[in-house]
Design a protein around this motif. Structure first.
Motif, PDB file in Angstrom:
ATOM      1  N   MET A 281     -12.733   4.325  24.912  1.00 41.96           N
ATOM      2  CA  MET A 281     -11.951   4.754  26.077  1.00 41.96           C
ATOM      3  C   MET A 281     -12.536   4.158  27.367  1.00 41.96           C
ATOM      4  SD  MET A 281     -10.921   8.613  27.143  1.00 41.96           S
ATOM      5  CE  MET A 281     -12.208   8.764  28.357  1.00 41.96           C
ATOM      6  N   ASN A 285     -10.422   1.815  29.840  1.00 38.46           N
ATOM      7  CA  ASN A 285     -10.161   2.224  31.221  1.00 38.46           C
ATOM      8  C   ASN A 285     -10.692   1.236  32.252  1.00 38.46           C
ATOM      9  OD1 ASN A 285      -8.753   4.503  30.550  1.00 38.46           O
ATOM     10  ND2 ASN A 285     -10.472   5.911  30.844  1.00 38.46           N
ATOM     11  N   VAL A 290      -6.182   3.856  38.343  1.00 36.35           N
ATOM     12  CA  VAL A 290      -6.337   5.269  38.005  1.00 36.35           C
ATOM     13  C   VAL A 290      -5.100   5.798  37.277  1.00 36.35           C
ATOM     14  CG1 VAL A 290      -6.595   7.589  38.973  1.00 36.35           C
ATOM     15  CG2 VAL A 290      -7.891   5.701  39.932  1.00 36.35           C
ATOM     16  N   SER A 291      -3.922   5.340  37.712  1.00 39.53           N
ATOM     17  CA  SER A 291      -2.678   5.895  37.164  1.00 39.53           C
ATOM     18  C   SER A 291      -2.486   5.556  35.690  1.00 39.53           C
ATOM     19  CB  SER A 291      -1.479   5.388  37.966  1.00 39.53           C
ATOM     20  OG  SER A 291      -1.474   3.974  37.952  1.00 39.53           O
ATOM     21  N   ARG A 293      -5.207   5.253  33.517  1.00 40.66           N
ATOM     22  CA  ARG A 293      -6.412   5.586  32.756  1.00 40.66           C
ATOM     23  C   ARG A 293      -6.190   6.726  31.782  1.00 40.66           C
ATOM     24  NH1 ARG A 293     -10.746   5.395  37.610  1.00 40.66           N
ATOM     25  NH2 ARG A 293     -10.331   3.237  38.177  1.00 40.66           N
ATOM     26  N   LEU A 294      -6.980   6.687  30.709  1.00 38.91           N
ATOM     27  CA  LEU A 294      -6.886   7.730  29.686  1.00 38.91           C
ATOM     28  C   LEU A 294      -7.906   8.821  29.941  1.00 38.91           C
ATOM     29  CD1 LEU A 294      -6.841   5.274  26.660  1.00 38.91           C
ATOM     30  CD2 LEU A 294      -4.866   6.515  27.561  1.00 38.91           C
ATOM     31  N   VAL A 295      -7.647  10.000  29.405  1.00 38.31           N
ATOM     32  CA  VAL A 295      -8.662  11.052  29.357  1.00 38.31           C
ATOM     33  C   VAL A 295      -8.893  11.352  27.873  1.00 38.31           C
ATOM     34  CG1 VAL A 295      -8.120  12.078  31.600  1.00 38.31           C
ATOM     35  CG2 VAL A 295      -6.909  12.859  29.566  1.00 38.31           C
ATOM     36  N   THR A 297      -8.648  13.891  26.184  1.00 41.95           N
ATOM     37  CA  THR A 297      -7.606  14.736  25.588  1.00 41.95           C
ATOM     38  C   THR A 297      -6.540  13.902  24.884  1.00 41.95           C
ATOM     39  OG1 THR A 297      -7.944  16.294  27.381  1.00 41.95           O
ATOM     40  CG2 THR A 297      -5.936  16.575  26.100  1.00 41.95           C
ATOM     41  N   MET A 359      -0.652   9.739  26.525  1.00 41.10           N
ATOM     42  CA  MET A 359      -1.252  10.028  27.823  1.00 41.10           C
ATOM     43  C   MET A 359      -0.158  10.212  28.881  1.00 41.10           C
ATOM     44  SD  MET A 359      -4.122  10.383  29.506  1.00 41.10           S
ATOM     45  CE  MET A 359      -4.245  10.777  31.247  1.00 41.10           C
ATOM     46  N   LEU A 362       1.669  13.392  28.270  1.00 39.54           N
ATOM     47  CA  LEU A 362       0.818  14.529  28.621  1.00 39.54           C
ATOM     48  C   LEU A 362       0.842  14.757  30.133  1.00 39.54           C
ATOM     49  CD1 LEU A 362      -1.386  16.589  27.692  1.00 39.54           C
ATOM     50  CD2 LEU A 362      -3.061  14.785  28.112  1.00 39.54           C
ATOM     51  N   ASP A 391     -12.894  19.931  30.283  1.00 42.19           N
ATOM     52  CA  ASP A 391     -14.208  20.081  30.909  1.00 42.19           C
ATOM     53  C   ASP A 391     -14.354  21.402  31.670  1.00 42.19           C
ATOM     54  OD1 ASP A 391     -12.326  19.037  32.492  1.00 42.19           O
ATOM     55  OD2 ASP A 391     -13.353  17.150  32.883  1.00 42.19           O
TER      56      ASP A 391
END
Lengths: 464, 80
Positions: A281, A285, A290-291, A293-295, A297, A359, A362, A391
């Motif tokens: 990840m 990334n 930023v728009s 990018r993955l998290v 989750t 993503m 989500l 988190d």
């Protein structure tokens, strides 16, 4: 043809309030078109129609709370039922939607009823009197919906205009005159597409084009609806955020109490090494705005959805004493609302989506859940739910299954832990994955298979 | 970018992501996650809004140093 009923948007919903109509009387709607926005105790969502036809009339006012199953609109497919007006105006009948609903329930044709209210408005008493006197009934609309509406007898003009049967039917539905439509088909024939264009050129915006805004009820002034004696009184309107939150807690509480009463839960837990997933990840990334990018989750959801697809005993519904596995994976995602409360709408066919698509979905889902614009289908049909405290959470979560589902997957916070690998100790990011599952449907072995599969999938993140 | 512009940009972004937070009385020592309860998606959205409003791009390596509102303001001020 159809009554459109207040749908049940979850096992625990008893009432709904129409907050906005997304169509107007006279509009032609297709299966799946969004027609109204409904406020349940949990959230606001958009509901779609399952039938095709013309919106004949609304049977409830905007702002009115009614029990699930109450007719809230009439959708007709036969021109005879439709207000014989080209455009989008019902006949000028002075009756409020609740009075219309009563007339509809009693099969009274309002156009035959004399109004005794202010300015000739029709009151509930008028409708009841007409029902007793055996006033002409409105066309019966309780037959099942035919897949294709029967072709109406063509108009005088329609016979002189070359047009496809489908175009004629559509024009008839929309109250358009085929003779007045420019044909682009062979020999100047009017096609269905031409009808659609003509309608779009001269009609109100459709639901999808309409900006979301609170619309005021448009009932004719006059008739004061009398208090309803037969229908159960809706609960008091929650007005303040605190009251809304209390309602939400009550709704969630009722569902969870039912779950704990009826479902014999068993719980499993395993710790998953996320070293590979986190590194993958991080690289993905790098260089992304930023728009995009993955998290973490998104990866966890992707692994959960694919694993659920492979373990049929955790993905489906337990209804009427039997388990119905689902072939599709509609992944419920528990979303915490700002200010408290929880909703768990679905990401449809999540097992077939790439991590990037997941993503995106989500982010969209969470934004809409918090902005209160979820769709009916998203709330009604998750086949399995994932709760991920992320988190903000603790290391391990033991969740409660959302009936009628049969399993819930929980992910705790990603934590760095010392991990022994190949005889050496290293520090790795890890996550504890848990499963709460229904022992009437699966056992510890099947449940273990699910968690083991999630673990395997997360070791090869590039395959997700 | 000077500190007061950075502060205004950060508070405006928080307003948008978490409308329930009263940015008028906010203690800039508040932690974004634990105190303002922003989750990882909210945090991304916050950075996205700041990129639009200030042009500041935040790398993933910077995330661990962005725990409090004040740290975020300093980060924007240093790069804006």
């Amino acid at each position: 043809m159809g009554e459109f009923l207040m749908p049940s948007l979850g096992a625990d919903m008893e009432h709904g309030k129409v907050t906005e109509w997304l169509v107007a009387p006279g509009d032609y709607v297709h299966r799946g078109d969004l027609i109204a926005e409904v406020d349940t105790e949990k959230t606001v969502m958009e509901i779609e129609t399952f039938q095709e036809g013309v919106v004949a009339e609304f049977l409830v006012d905007v702002g009115e709370t009614v029990p699930v199953g109450t007719p809230i609109a009439r959708i007709t497919g036969t021109p005879a039922d439709v207000a014989p007006v080209a455009g989008a105006h019902p006949p000028e009948l002075h009756a409020t939607p609740p009075v219309r609903r009563l007339a509809h329930e009693l099969h009274v044709d309002l156009s035959e009823v004399g109004g005794t209210g202010k300015d000739g408005a029709i009151t509930r008493a008028d409708v009841k009197a007409a029902a007793r006197a055996g006033a002409p009934h409105e066309a019966s609309d309780t037959e099942p919906v035919p897949p294709v509406p029967p072709a109406p007898v063509p108009h005088e003009e329609a016979r002189r205009v070359r047009s496809s049967p489908r175009a004629r039917r559509m024009a008839e539905h929309l109250g358009l005159d085929p003779a007045a439509i420019e044909g682009t088909g062979p020999g100047g024939a009017v096609t269905a597409e031409d009808v659609r264009r003509a309608d779009a050129a001269g009609s109100a915006p459709t639901a999808s084009e309409r900006a979301p805004e609170a619309s005021a009820p448009t009932s004719p002034s006059g008739a004061e609806p009398e208090p309803e004696a037969s229908a159960p009184a809706p609960s008091a309107e929650p007005t303040t955020p605190a009251e809304r939150l209390a309602e939400l807690h009550r709704a969630v509480g009722a569902l969870m109490a039912r779950s704990k009463r009826e479902i014999p839960h068993y719980y499993l837990s395993t710790t998953i090494d996320l070293g590979a997933a986190t590194e993958w990840m991080r690289q993905a990334n790098e260089g992304r705005p930023v728009s995009a990018r993955l998290v973490p989750t998104a990866l966890l959801l992707a692994a959960a959805a694919r694993a659920a697809k492979q373990v049929p005993d955790v993905n489906g519904f337990y209804v009427d004493g039997e388990y119905r596995p689902s072939t599709a994976v509609h992944l419920g995602v528990a979303v915490a609302l700002r200010g408290g409360g929880l909703v768990a709408p679905a990401i449809h066919d999540a097992d077939a989506l790439s991590v990037d698509e997941l993503m995106e979905r989500l982010r969209d889902l969470v934004a809409r859940a918090r902005g209160g614009r979820l769709r009916r289908a998203e709330m009604a049909d998750p086949t399995i739910t994932v709760t991920n405290l992320g988190d903000l959470g603790v290391e391990t979560i033991f969740g409660v299954i959302h009936p009628p589902q049969v399993a819930l997957i929980g992910f705790g916070r990603v934590v760095e832990r010392p991990v022994a690998r190949d005889g050496l100790i290293g520090v790795r990011p890890t996550v504890v994955a848990t499963l709460s599952a229904d022992h009437r449907v699966s056992d510890g072995l099947a449940g273990s298979r699910l968690l083991a599969r999630i673990d395997e999938l997360l070791q090869e993140p590039e395959e997700l | 970018m000077n500190a007061s512009d950075a502060r205004a940009a950060v508070l405006a972004a928080i307003d948008e992501v978490a409308p329930d937070v009263d940015t008028g009385t906010i203690d800039t020592g508040s932690r974004l996650r634990q105190d303002l309860e922003l989750d990882s998606l909210d945090f991304l959205r916050l950075l996205e809004i700041l990129t639009e409003s200030t042009g500041v791009d935040t790398r993933e390596d910077d995330y661990p140093g962005l725990v409090t509102v004040q740290q975020l303001i300093d980060h924007v001020a240093a790069r804006g």
